[in-house]
Design a protein around this motif. Structure first.
Motif, PDB file in Angstrom:
ATOM      1  N   LEU A   1       3.204  -7.485   1.689  1.00 28.24           N
ATOM      2  CA  LEU A   1       3.966  -6.550   2.620  1.00 28.24           C
ATOM      3  C   LEU A   1       3.481  -5.259   2.227  1.00 28.24           C
ATOM      4  O   LEU A   1       3.223  -4.508   3.035  1.00 28.24           O
ATOM      5  CB  LEU A   1       5.349  -7.091   2.548  1.00 28.24           C
ATOM      6  N   ALA A   2       3.768  -5.059   0.751  1.00 26.54           N
ATOM      7  CA  ALA A   2       3.105  -3.626   0.391  1.00 26.54           C
ATOM      8  C   ALA A   2       1.736  -3.202   0.768  1.00 26.54           C
ATOM      9  O   ALA A   2       1.682  -2.052   1.145  1.00 26.54           O
ATOM     10  CB  ALA A   2       3.417  -3.485  -1.148  1.00 26.54           C
ATOM     11  N   LEU A   3       0.975  -4.219   0.469  1.00 27.21           N
ATOM     12  CA  LEU A   3      -0.430  -3.659   0.942  1.00 27.21           C
ATOM     13  C   LEU A   3      -0.770  -3.652   2.338  1.00 27.21           C
ATOM     14  O   LEU A   3      -1.255  -2.683   2.861  1.00 27.21           O
ATOM     15  CB  LEU A   3      -1.402  -4.955   0.497  1.00 27.21           C
ATOM     16  N   ALA A   4       0.100  -4.561   3.231  1.00 28.17           N
ATOM     17  CA  ALA A   4      -0.009  -4.317   4.615  1.00 28.17           C
ATOM     18  C   ALA A   4       0.427  -2.803   5.025  1.00 28.17           C
ATOM     19  O   ALA A   4      -0.030  -2.235   5.774  1.00 28.17           O
ATOM     20  CB  ALA A   4       0.775  -5.398   5.285  1.00 28.17           C
ATOM     21  N   LEU A   5       1.613  -2.332   4.300  1.00 25.94           N
ATOM     22  CA  LEU A   5       2.261  -1.268   4.709  1.00 25.94           C
ATOM     23  C   LEU A   5       1.269   0.055   4.173  1.00 25.94           C
ATOM     24  O   LEU A   5       1.121   0.815   5.267  1.00 25.94           O
ATOM     25  CB  LEU A   5       3.588  -1.096   3.956  1.00 25.94           C
ATOM     26  N   VAL A   6       0.488  -0.223   3.309  1.00 20.94           N
ATOM     27  CA  VAL A   6      -0.368   0.760   2.959  1.00 20.94           C
ATOM     28  C   VAL A   6      -1.603   0.821   3.762  1.00 20.94           C
ATOM     29  O   VAL A   6      -2.003   1.803   4.371  1.00 20.94           O
ATOM     30  CB  VAL A   6      -0.848   0.302   1.262  1.00 20.94           C
TER      31      VAL A   6
END
Length: 440
Positions: free
Chosen positions: A331-336
């Motif tokens: 999820l964090a990578l997606a937001l980045v």
């Protein structure tokens, strides 16, 4: 290894192997269809090249998934005959429909693979869409059958007999929607990040950059959208499990004692005999809210459940932590990546971003394997929740351990073969590609 453990181990191995190929088979055809659509609309040959390359990958995974899925079907009858004797007439409908979806998928894939230059271009594209839709429906139907094992309905159990069978109600049981939604999104997350990561790796190596950039973008967008939606489906699943399977929820959270304003446990070392969790981060009230939508609600602990009905707590808890932890990382990578698309477009060509996607290649599938461990181990000791124990369903046939060893060797061999075929396919794309965007 006793026969009961061998039977469970063989089923776990088969499912753990098959689920990877099933997820890829559910999702990659949609990537392929998007690339094909972009070629038809733009005329850019690079999109045609991506479509053809992905279609060959879809064929490899389809064949492997078909073989491993067939093995699973036989194992249900061979390893768990008592279960199939009673459960088969009840939840057989989704399996029958799954077979129909599989045949449609196989026919559509054949049309797509051999239809280049032979069909109307848009009809050819449509056959690729059918491959994706039928594959997704096939996966949802299988999950519906598994959901019935977690939420058995559609029959009356009277004096040890299964009466008044309603296969429609059994298929659309209380758990099917939450499990199907969670599994489908997980398949898009895992496959999307894995495919994007492979193309990111090739970009970092400077191989056919234009080709891999186009492919990377399609897979990454699918993966990131699904990663953002996945926590919402996780919340739906948590509330559903809290309502129907309090023992599973208690094992997931190592929640030994019933209490109000129950804390969500993050990490920690579980001591089942002492009924404690050490070195964990506890967030007050959050488990009550996740399970019941109320920070003050009481959450049933294992102390309210007979010990003979307790799932294995430690492994269920650790698997749940792994699933959630990896999901949050993706999820964090997606937001980045979304920030890069909308606000920081210079990030899109940065080496560090591609490296993050490379590191993410295995994470989604590890999360899926952990999630299925939670689903299956957390249901124990029941094969049909609250109705039939797993130990009562196993075959009396001796020598299951030898079958387990044989199947382990077969699956390891298949893994090596698939990796070799994919490696050769990636190398072939590199050799056939030229800067004009054409593949010979």
């Amino acid at each position: 290894m006793d026969d009961f453990l061998a039977a469970r181990s063989q089923m776990a191995l088969s499912l753990g192997f098959h689920i990877v190929f099933a997820c890829i088979g559910m999702v990659m055809p949609f990537f392929m269809a998007v690339a094909h659509y972009k070629w038809l609309k733009s005329g850019l040959a690079v999109y045609k090249n991506v479509t053809k390359a992905w279609s060959k990958g879809v064929a490899i995974f389809f064949a492997t998934g078909a073989v491993s899925g067939t093995v699973l079907s036989f194992e249900l009858g061979l390893l768990w005959p008592t279960f199939m004797e009673h459960a088969g007439p009840i939840f057989g409908m989704p399996f029958s429909l799954e077979g129909t979806a599989f045949f449609i998928e196989a026919i559509a894939l054949g049309f797509f693979l051999y239809g280049w230059g032979k069909f109307n271009p848009w009809f050819h594209w449509f056959t690729g869409v059918v491959v994706g839709i039928s594959g997704l429906v096939s996966g949802i139907l299988v999950v519906a059958a598994n959901a019935w094992m977690n939420s058995p309905t559609g029959f009356q159990y009277i004096d040890g007999k299964y009466l008044d069978i309603d296969p429609i109600q059994a298929m659309f049981n209380d758990a099917w929607f939450s499990q199907a939604l969670h599994m489908s999104l997980a398949a898009f997350v895992a496959t999307g990040f894995a495919v994007a990561g492979v193309h990111a790796f090739m970009i970092l190596r400077g191989k056919n950059v234009l080709f891999h950039q186009k492919a990377f973008r399609i897979a990454a967008i699918f993966a990131c959208i699904a990663a953002v939606l996945q926590p919402l489906s996780g919340d739906i699943s948590a509330k559903d499990v809290g309502k129907r399977q309090p023992a599973k929820l208690a094992a997931m959270e190592a929640h030994f004692h019933t209490e109000k304003q129950a804390s969500l446990i993050v990490g920690g070392l579980v001591h089942e005999k002492k009924e404690t969790v050490q070195y964990a981060l506890k967030i007050p009230g959050l488990l009550s809210w996740m399970a019941h939508g109320d920070f003050q609600a009481s959450v049933t602990g294992l102390d309210q459940i007979p010990k003979e009905n307790h799932p294995p707590v430690a492994i269920t808890h650790y698997a749940f932590q792994v699933m959630v932890g990896l999901g949050m990382m993706l999820l964090a990578l997606a937001l980045v990546y979304f920030v890069a698309l909308w606000k920081k477009r210079t990030w899109l060509n940065r080496t560090w971003l591609y490296r993050l996607f490379v590191w993410a290649i295995p994470l989604g599938f590890l999360a899926i394997e952990a999630g299925w461990m939670v689903t299956e181990i957390g249901r124990q000791p029941w094969i049909i929740y609250g109705v039939m124990r797993t130990a009562d369903a196993v075959t009396p046939m001796p020598g299951i351990a030898y079958s387990f060893y044989l199947f382990t060797a077969v699956y390891l061999s298949l893994t090596v073969i698939v990796i070799f075929l994919l490696y050769r396919q990636i190398k072939m794309v590199g050799k056939l590609y030229d800067q004009s965007g054409e593949i010979s």
